[in-house]
Design a protein around this motif. Structure first.
Motif, PDB file in Angstrom:
ATOM      1  N   SER A 181       0.842  -1.198   0.000  1.00 37.62           N
ATOM      2  CA  SER A 181       0.000   0.000   0.000  1.00 37.62           C
ATOM      3  C   SER A 181       0.880   1.253   0.000  1.00 37.62           C
ATOM      4  N   MET A 182       0.785   2.125   1.013  1.00 38.69           N
ATOM      5  CA  MET A 182       1.684   3.270   1.049  1.00 38.69           C
ATOM      6  C   MET A 182       3.127   2.802   1.100  1.00 38.69           C
ATOM      7  N   GLY A 183       3.360   1.663   1.752  1.00 37.14           N
ATOM      8  CA  GLY A 183       4.698   1.083   1.761  1.00 37.14           C
ATOM      9  C   GLY A 183       5.129   0.657   0.374  1.00 37.14           C
ATOM     10  N   GLY A 184       4.173   0.218  -0.445  1.00 38.16           N
ATOM     11  CA  GLY A 184       4.468  -0.127  -1.833  1.00 38.16           C
ATOM     12  C   GLY A 184       4.889   1.099  -2.616  1.00 38.16           C
ATOM     13  N   ALA A 185       4.187   2.216  -2.387  1.00 37.19           N
ATOM     14  CA  ALA A 185       4.580   3.472  -3.029  1.00 37.19           C
ATOM     15  C   ALA A 185       5.930   3.939  -2.501  1.00 37.19           C
ATOM     16  N   THR A 186       6.162   3.708  -1.219  1.00 37.91           N
ATOM     17  CA  THR A 186       7.437   4.079  -0.596  1.00 37.91           C
ATOM     18  C   THR A 186       8.608   3.380  -1.274  1.00 37.91           C
ATOM     19  N   VAL A 187       8.474   2.072  -1.512  1.00 38.03           N
ATOM     20  CA  VAL A 187       9.592   1.343  -2.127  1.00 38.03           C
ATOM     21  C   VAL A 187       9.766   1.735  -3.589  1.00 38.03           C
ATOM     22  N   CYS A 188       8.665   2.104  -4.250  1.00 35.41           N
ATOM     23  CA  CYS A 188       8.778   2.616  -5.624  1.00 35.41           C
ATOM     24  C   CYS A 188       9.560   3.919  -5.642  1.00 35.41           C
ATOM     25  N   MET A 189       9.278   4.801  -4.689  1.00 33.00           N
ATOM     26  CA  MET A 189       9.991   6.076  -4.616  1.00 33.00           C
ATOM     27  C   MET A 189      11.451   5.859  -4.247  1.00 33.00           C
ATOM     28  N   ALA A 190      11.716   4.885  -3.379  1.00 33.41           N
ATOM     29  CA  ALA A 190      13.095   4.572  -3.006  1.00 33.41           C
ATOM     30  C   ALA A 190      13.861   3.980  -4.182  1.00 33.41           C
ATOM     31  N   ALA A 191      13.144   3.271  -5.070  1.00 33.29           N
ATOM     32  CA  ALA A 191      13.795   2.627  -6.219  1.00 33.29           C
ATOM     33  C   ALA A 191      14.510   3.635  -7.100  1.00 33.29           C
ATOM     34  N   GLY A 192      14.009   4.861  -7.147  1.00 33.71           N
ATOM     35  CA  GLY A 192      14.620   5.892  -7.980  1.00 33.71           C
ATOM     36  C   GLY A 192      15.537   6.821  -7.221  1.00 33.71           C
ATOM     37  N   ASN A 193      15.758   6.538  -5.946  1.00 32.70           N
ATOM     38  CA  ASN A 193      16.637   7.386  -5.139  1.00 32.70           C
ATOM     39  C   ASN A 193      18.084   7.129  -5.528  1.00 32.70           C
ATOM     40  N   GLU A 194      18.818   8.182  -5.849  1.00 25.42           N
ATOM     41  CA  GLU A 194      20.197   8.025  -6.321  1.00 25.42           C
ATOM     42  C   GLU A 194      21.116   7.475  -5.233  1.00 25.42           C
ATOM     43  N   GLU A 195      20.676   7.517  -3.968  1.00 31.08           N
ATOM     44  CA  GLU A 195      21.489   7.006  -2.873  1.00 31.08           C
ATOM     45  C   GLU A 195      21.133   5.562  -2.502  1.00 31.08           C
ATOM     46  N   LEU A 196      20.255   4.931  -3.270  1.00 30.69           N
ATOM     47  CA  LEU A 196      19.887   3.547  -2.988  1.00 30.69           C
ATOM     48  C   LEU A 196      21.141   2.675  -3.038  1.00 30.69           C
ATOM     49  N   PRO A 197      21.434   1.924  -1.980  1.00 26.51           N
ATOM     50  CA  PRO A 197      22.651   1.096  -1.982  1.00 26.51           C
ATOM     51  C   PRO A 197      22.673   0.084  -3.122  1.00 26.51           C
ATOM     52  N   GLU A 198      23.863  -0.218  -3.588  1.00 25.18           N
ATOM     53  CA  GLU A 198      24.019  -1.123  -4.727  1.00 25.18           C
ATOM     54  C   GLU A 198      23.703  -2.572  -4.385  1.00 25.18           C
ATOM     55  N   ASN A 199      23.651  -2.904  -3.093  1.00 26.02           N
ATOM     56  CA  ASN A 199      23.395  -4.299  -2.723  1.00 26.02           C
ATOM     57  C   ASN A 199      21.913  -4.600  -2.510  1.00 26.02           C
TER      58      ASN A 199
END
Length: 325
Positions: A181-199
């Motif tokens: 739900s909102m957590g699903g949208a949260t992970v979608c937004m995190a997916a495009g974060n340039e600081e998302l760790p490579e692992n």
């Protein structure tokens, strides 16, 4: 200016001020940790009937306690982290039975709970031999924060949690990131974060909305039976000034276009809260390797329970491409 015009303008001005005031109140109710009206509604629906800290309308208190006890029996560890804005946030690590370098980080939904939204799924991921991390989203559960961010702030917090666990357990680990739900949208937004760790090996988004603004525009005519405009436009301005973001900026489609890791999108075919159509827009926007699961009989956030065999099989198939099961 004649008297009639003056009176007319005064009435219009009063109506405009009244509408703006009502809009500000509703917008605050949507994002506030302790809304005046919604708190009473969620108190009746929460596991313990109080609405204090945790809200859940999917499970009974008994079910919530069952997951809580299960986590405790495995030696769940509580961790605290300070967010960029100074808010103290909390997460809960359920260690795998055998040593594993895979960590599944789970983000619950709007006014949800770590056990209410992810208790059953946590058991599933743990059964695969993984460590499981359940976070309390900001302004919910034990985590601090005055306002809910509809994924705007939460996605930033999620990236910080990934960095936190990397620092604690070393870069030899891998993450699966899941949200509902909102957590699903949260992970979608995190997916495009340039600081998302490579692992981060992959991301699983379950019943996410395309943006907070689109979700509000959908809900108003369907649940309140009034047009969403001009409320949404005014609420965006008010929210920007009081909370620091507009509902329009909590945009999962815009950010998922920048995704760097494989993504699995899941949605209930009978979801009438976050309409099923939204998942196709998210799926089509994603530029990375991706997959899609529609669980036809499932209403909002119920795909795992509507067809657990299909859900679990798809998740195992998907993550098996990127980590060793």
């Amino acid at each position: 200016m004649n008297k009639k015009v003056t009176i007319g303008l005064s009435v219009l001005g009063g109506a405009a001020l009244g509408f703006a005031g009502a809009t500000a109140f509703i917008a605050n109710e949507a994002v506030s940790r302790k809304p005046l009206v919604l708190s009473k509604v969620f108190a009746m629906l929460s596991p313990d009937g109080t609405g204090e800290n945790d809200y859940s309308y999917e499970y009974s208190r008994e079910k919530y306690d069952e997951y809580d006890a299960w986590c405790a029996s495995l030696g769940v560890q509580e961790f605290e982290m300070t967010a960029k804005d100074g808010a103290r946030l909390y997460s809960y690590l359920i260690p795998s039975e055998k040593e594993s370098n895979i960590y599944v980080l789970c983000a619950h939904g709007y006014r949800g709970t770590r056990y209410g939204d992810f208790g059953a799924q946590a058991q599933f991921y743990h059964s695969l031999g993984f460590n499981v991390i359940l976070i309390d989203q900001r302004a919910q559960g034990k985590s601090e924060g005055k306002y809910i961010g509809f994924g705007y702030y939460e996605s930033q917090d999620l990236v910080e949690w990934l960095k936190f666990y990397n620092a604690k357990f070393g870069n030899g680990i891998k993450f699966i990131v899941a949200g509902i739900s909102m957590g699903g949208a949260t992970v979608c937004m995190a997916a495009g974060n340039e600081e998302l760790p490579e692992n981060v090996a992959c991301i699983i988004s379950d019943c996410a909305y395309t943006s907070a603004e689109n979700e509000i525009k959908y809900c108003f005519p369907h649940y309140v039976n009034i047009p969403a405009q001009p409320f949404v436009s005014i609420a965006n301005v008010i929210n920007s000034k009081t909370v620091g973001y507009s509902f329009k900026e909590a945009d999962a489609v815009a950010t998922v276009k920048k995704a760097k890791v494989p993504m699995l999108f899941i949605h209930g075919g009978a979801d009438d809260f976050v309409p099923t159509e939204m998942v196709y827009e998210l799926y089509n926007a994603c530029p990375t390797e991706k997959d899609l699961l529609i669980v036809e009989p499932a209403i909002h956030a119920q795909s795992f329970f509507a067809d657990p065999e299909k859900y679990q099989a798809k998740v195992k198939e998907f993550i098996g491409k990127y980590i060793e099961l």
